[in-house]
Design a protein around this motif. Sequence first.
Motif, short mmCIF file in Angstrom:
data_model
loop_
_atom_site.label_atom_id
_atom_site.label_comp_id
_atom_site.label_asym_id
_atom_site.label_seq_id
_atom_site.Cartn_x
_atom_site.Cartn_y
_atom_site.Cartn_z
N SER A 1 64.44 -29.79 -16.41
CA SER A 1 63.28 -28.92 -16.54
C SER A 1 62.20 -29.57 -17.40
N ALA A 2 62.61 -30.40 -18.35
CA ALA A 2 61.64 -31.13 -19.17
C ALA A 2 61.00 -32.26 -18.39
N ARG A 3 61.73 -32.84 -17.43
CA ARG A 3 61.23 -33.98 -16.67
C ARG A 3 60.45 -33.59 -15.43
N PHE A 4 60.79 -32.45 -14.83
CA PHE A 4 60.22 -32.09 -13.54
C PHE A 4 59.77 -30.62 -13.55
N ALA A 5 58.62 -30.37 -12.92
CA ALA A 5 58.13 -29.00 -12.81
C ALA A 5 59.13 -28.13 -12.06
N ASP A 6 59.76 -28.70 -11.04
CA ASP A 6 60.81 -28.02 -10.27
C ASP A 6 62.08 -28.85 -10.39
N PRO A 7 63.05 -28.42 -11.20
CA PRO A 7 64.27 -29.22 -11.39
C PRO A 7 64.99 -29.56 -10.10
N LEU A 8 64.93 -28.69 -9.11
CA LEU A 8 65.62 -28.95 -7.85
C LEU A 8 64.97 -30.07 -7.05
N SER A 9 63.71 -30.40 -7.35
CA SER A 9 63.02 -31.42 -6.57
C SER A 9 63.65 -32.80 -6.70
N ASP A 10 64.35 -33.04 -7.81
CA ASP A 10 64.98 -34.35 -8.02
C ASP A 10 66.49 -34.23 -8.19
N ALA A 11 67.03 -33.05 -7.93
CA ALA A 11 68.47 -32.83 -8.10
C ALA A 11 69.23 -33.11 -6.81
N GLU A 12 70.52 -33.34 -6.95
CA GLU A 12 71.42 -33.48 -5.81
C GLU A 12 72.58 -32.50 -5.99
N THR A 13 73.20 -32.14 -4.89
CA THR A 13 74.36 -31.27 -5.00
C THR A 13 75.47 -31.94 -5.82
N PHE A 14 76.18 -31.13 -6.56
CA PHE A 14 77.33 -31.60 -7.35
C PHE A 14 78.26 -30.41 -7.48
#
Length: 247
Positions: free
Chosen positions: A131-144
């Motif tokens: 959340s600190a790095r990206f406006a939308d955390p899901l935009s750079d996340a992968e499933t885990f």
Amino acid sequence: MRALILAAGRGSRMLALTEDRPKGLVELAGRPLLEYQLRALRAGGATEIGIVTGYRGQQLSPYADRLFDNPRWQETNMVRSLACAHDWLAEAPCLVSYADIVVSARTVADLTAAQGDIAISFDPDWQALWSARFADPLSDAETFQRDGAGRLTGIGARPQSIEQVQGQYMGLLRFTPDGWAQVSARLNGPLAPRFDKLDMTSLLSDLLAAGHDIATVPATGQWIEADSGDDLVLYEQMLADGRLVLE
């Protein structure tokens, strides 16, 4: 315990910061990223350090007990760099780390002590950093996803919801020789046609699909991943105001 740092790439998203040095030597708070990682690896139990080099690799020689060169670093991905140390990985248990992360020594020690032939570290509290790095955390996340016994059940897909991201893969793994043999069999068999372009989460996903067990170990303490100059600016601010403490 051996440790292998994958440092062949330039890190193009760092732009001018890597014009004269590999990504692992870009500085955070006056110290190269690689120095933080080496300190954690050694304090966490690594007694022998290897580095896979490529872009400006000669600059990394003072940091390693052994160097492995990926001469095709410009046209290959992370897994091909990993395979450059095949003989080393086949001989003894080995931690594997990306060059652009900083983790705690406790995280390294916990992964070193983990059961299983293949194990990875993950951050269960990943949303705060993302959340600190990206406006939308899901935009750079992968499933885990993992089961009740701590075994990985899914990784690397584009998530549709936060619930599909039970943690963040950190770029820190451990293989026993038997675990590496499982990887080698896939790389020289079904994965051979796309070996050069294979990234690490795609490899892990393939291993899962083939029925291999992958243990997951939660991180202890803070960690960071530095992909860009913006990341470094953020981390400098977080260090200055006490939101980030790197051990």
